[in-house]
Design a protein around this motif. Structure first.
Motif, PDB file in Angstrom:
ATOM      1  N   GLU A  34      39.897  23.094  21.158  1.00  0.00           N
ATOM      2  CA  GLU A  34      39.499  23.895  19.996  1.00  0.00           C
ATOM      3  C   GLU A  34      40.412  25.096  19.783  1.00  0.00           C
ATOM      4  OE1 GLU A  34      35.330  24.918  19.313  1.00  0.00           O
ATOM      5  OE2 GLU A  34      34.803  23.527  20.928  1.00  0.00           O
ATOM      6  N   GLY A  35      41.169  25.463  20.798  1.00  0.00           N
ATOM      7  CA  GLY A  35      42.013  26.646  20.704  1.00  0.00           C
ATOM      8  C   GLY A  35      41.946  27.459  21.980  1.00  0.00           C
ATOM      9  N   SER A  36      41.882  28.782  21.842  1.00  0.00           N
ATOM     10  CA  SER A  36      41.849  29.639  23.030  1.00  0.00           C
ATOM     11  C   SER A  36      40.873  30.793  22.866  1.00  0.00           C
ATOM     12  CB  SER A  36      43.247  30.178  23.337  1.00  0.00           C
ATOM     13  OG  SER A  36      43.695  31.006  22.285  1.00  0.00           O
ATOM     14  N   ILE A  37      40.423  31.282  24.000  1.00  0.00           N
ATOM     15  CA  ILE A  37      39.556  32.455  24.106  1.00  0.00           C
ATOM     16  C   ILE A  37      40.277  33.361  25.088  1.00  0.00           C
ATOM     17  CG2 ILE A  37      37.309  33.310  24.904  1.00  0.00           C
ATOM     18  CD1 ILE A  37      36.214  30.445  24.397  1.00  0.00           C
ATOM     19  N   SER A  38      40.417  34.643  24.763  1.00  0.00           N
ATOM     20  CA  SER A  38      41.157  35.486  25.693  1.00  0.00           C
ATOM     21  C   SER A  38      40.543  36.874  25.818  1.00  0.00           C
ATOM     22  CB  SER A  38      42.618  35.601  25.267  1.00  0.00           C
ATOM     23  OG  SER A  38      42.716  36.214  24.010  1.00  0.00           O
ATOM     24  N   THR A  39      40.906  37.515  26.922  1.00  0.00           N
ATOM     25  CA  THR A  39      40.497  38.886  27.185  1.00  0.00           C
ATOM     26  C   THR A  39      41.604  39.591  27.956  1.00  0.00           C
ATOM     27  OG1 THR A  39      38.829  40.338  28.176  1.00  0.00           O
ATOM     28  CG2 THR A  39      39.289  38.287  29.341  1.00  0.00           C
ATOM     29  N   GLU A  40      41.720  40.874  27.745  1.00  0.00           N
ATOM     30  CA  GLU A  40      42.658  41.695  28.517  1.00  0.00           C
ATOM     31  C   GLU A  40      41.916  42.528  29.558  1.00  0.00           C
ATOM     32  OE1 GLU A  40      44.979  43.917  25.728  1.00  0.00           O
ATOM     33  OE2 GLU A  40      45.910  42.120  24.899  1.00  0.00           O
ATOM     34  N   ASN A  41      40.603  42.370  29.622  1.00  0.00           N
ATOM     35  CA  ASN A  41      39.776  43.130  30.561  1.00  0.00           C
ATOM     36  C   ASN A  41      39.761  42.404  31.902  1.00  0.00           C
ATOM     37  OD1 ASN A  41      37.860  44.623  31.887  1.00  0.00           O
ATOM     38  ND2 ASN A  41      36.437  44.691  30.173  1.00  0.00           N
ATOM     39  N   VAL A  42      40.822  42.594  32.682  1.00  0.00           N
ATOM     40  CA  VAL A  42      41.008  41.903  33.953  1.00  0.00           C
ATOM     41  C   VAL A  42      41.395  42.926  35.019  1.00  0.00           C
ATOM     42  CG1 VAL A  42      42.320  40.125  35.165  1.00  0.00           C
ATOM     43  CG2 VAL A  42      41.770  39.824  32.761  1.00  0.00           C
ATOM     44  N   ILE A  43      40.746  42.833  36.178  1.00  0.00           N
ATOM     45  CA  ILE A  43      41.034  43.745  37.283  1.00  0.00           C
ATOM     46  C   ILE A  43      41.229  42.930  38.558  1.00  0.00           C
ATOM     47  CG2 ILE A  43      40.149  45.633  38.705  1.00  0.00           C
ATOM     48  CD1 ILE A  43      38.427  46.470  36.290  1.00  0.00           C
ATOM     49  N   ALA A  44      42.316  43.208  39.265  1.00  0.00           N
ATOM     50  CA  ALA A  44      42.565  42.575  40.559  1.00  0.00           C
ATOM     51  C   ALA A  44      42.100  43.523  41.655  1.00  0.00           C
ATOM     52  CB  ALA A  44      44.045  42.262  40.722  1.00  0.00           C
ATOM     53  N   HIS A  45      41.422  42.984  42.658  1.00  0.00           N
ATOM     54  CA  HIS A  45      40.917  43.784  43.775  1.00  0.00           C
ATOM     55  C   HIS A  45      41.653  43.364  45.046  1.00  0.00           C
ATOM     56  CE1 HIS A  45      37.434  45.375  41.502  1.00  0.00           C
ATOM     57  NE2 HIS A  45      37.583  44.247  40.836  1.00  0.00           N
ATOM     58  N   PHE A  46      42.106  44.363  45.801  1.00  0.00           N
ATOM     59  CA  PHE A  46      42.880  44.125  47.013  1.00  0.00           C
ATOM     60  C   PHE A  46      42.197  44.756  48.214  1.00  0.00           C
ATOM     61  CE2 PHE A  46      45.759  43.953  43.480  1.00  0.00           C
ATOM     62  CZ  PHE A  46      46.631  42.931  43.788  1.00  0.00           C
ATOM     63  N   SER A  47      42.471  44.216  49.399  1.00  0.00           N
ATOM     64  CA  SER A  47      41.970  44.822  50.630  1.00  0.00           C
ATOM     65  C   SER A  47      42.776  46.091  50.911  1.00  0.00           C
ATOM     66  CB  SER A  47      42.120  43.844  51.801  1.00  0.00           C
ATOM     67  OG  SER A  47      43.490  43.697  52.120  1.00  0.00           O
ATOM     68  N   GLU A  48      42.364  46.843  51.906  1.00  0.00           N
ATOM     69  CA  GLU A  48      43.088  48.064  52.278  1.00  0.00           C
ATOM     70  C   GLU A  48      44.511  47.770  52.720  1.00  0.00           C
ATOM     71  OE1 GLU A  48      40.841  50.326  55.107  1.00  0.00           O
ATOM     72  OE2 GLU A  48      39.111  50.435  53.775  1.00  0.00           O
ATOM     73  N   THR A  49      44.773  46.557  53.175  1.00  0.00           N
ATOM     74  CA  THR A  49      46.119  46.187  53.612  1.00  0.00           C
ATOM     75  C   THR A  49      46.944  45.554  52.492  1.00  0.00           C
ATOM     76  OG1 THR A  49      45.326  44.041  54.402  1.00  0.00           O
ATOM     77  CG2 THR A  49      45.391  45.856  56.000  1.00  0.00           C
ATOM     78  N   GLY A  50      46.390  45.501  51.281  1.00  0.00           N
ATOM     79  CA  GLY A  50      47.127  44.990  50.137  1.00  0.00           C
ATOM     80  C   GLY A  50      47.017  43.503  49.888  1.00  0.00           C
ATOM     81  N   VAL A  51      46.107  42.830  50.590  1.00  0.00           N
ATOM     82  CA  VAL A  51      45.923  41.393  50.403  1.00  0.00           C
ATOM     83  C   VAL A  51      44.988  41.162  49.210  1.00  0.00           C
ATOM     84  CG1 VAL A  51      45.027  39.278  51.467  1.00  0.00           C
ATOM     85  CG2 VAL A  51      46.245  40.968  52.862  1.00  0.00           C
ATOM     86  N   PRO A  52      45.361  40.271  48.282  1.00  0.00           N
ATOM     87  CA  PRO A  52      44.491  39.996  47.131  1.00  0.00           C
ATOM     88  C   PRO A  52      43.150  39.419  47.587  1.00  0.00           C
ATOM     89  CG  PRO A  52      46.651  38.965  46.849  1.00  0.00           C
ATOM     90  CD  PRO A  52      46.592  39.483  48.246  1.00  0.00           C
ATOM     91  N   GLN A  53      42.060  40.014  47.138  1.00  0.00           N
ATOM     92  CA  GLN A  53      40.722  39.551  47.496  1.00  0.00           C
ATOM     93  C   GLN A  53      40.092  38.741  46.375  1.00  0.00           C
ATOM     94  OE1 GLN A  53      39.270  40.153  50.703  1.00  0.00           O
ATOM     95  NE2 GLN A  53      41.463  40.501  50.897  1.00  0.00           N
TER      96      GLN A  53
END
Length: 129
Positions: free
Chosen positions: A50-69
């Motif tokens: 049908e097309g696309s749905i999008s958002t720019e409201n995205v947050i990446a969370h990382f551990s204290e050591t910088g590993v992506p959680q």
């Protein structure tokens, strides 16, 4: 880039059905296997015939050591038309990713979860919900 991990999706809907929010949570995202950890994730696009749905409201969370959680993306729907379109997308997505739709026990909150998951796992407050 296509994220390969299957998200947990939580949906809320206002009592008058005029505003709804879908929150996607991608635990241990595979995206970071392909891009620099310093790169920002600046959006999410859901694509179907049908097309696309999008958002720019995205947050990446990382551990204290910088590993992506996990990555959390929020898509806001401001009409029943947006809700209906989103639900059509999610029904197709769920069919291809072994998910099922289950009401959470309230009128305005729903959970999309793995068929083999449990409600206790998904609603565990320690997971950031």
């Amino acid at each position: 880039l296509e994220e390969r991990s299957v998200p947990t999706v939580r949906l809320t809907r206002s009592p008058d059905s005029k505003k709804s929010v879908a929150i996607f949570r991608f635990d241990r995202p595979s995206l970071y296997n392909h891009v620099d950890l310093e790169a920002e994730v600046d959006g999410m696009t859901l694509i179907d015939e049908e097309g696309s749905i999008s958002t720019e409201n995205v947050i990446a969370h990382f551990s204290e050591t910088g590993v992506p959680q996990y990555i959390e993306a929020k898509y806001v729907m401001r009409s029943t038309k947006d809700w209906d379109r989103f639900m059509r997308f999610m029904e197709k997505y769920a069919d291809t990713h072994d998910l099922e739709f289950r009401p959470s026990g309230t009128k305005v909150l729903y959970d999309m979860m793995w068929k083999h998951g449990s409600i206790e796992e998904i609603n565990d407050p320690s997971r950031g919900w």
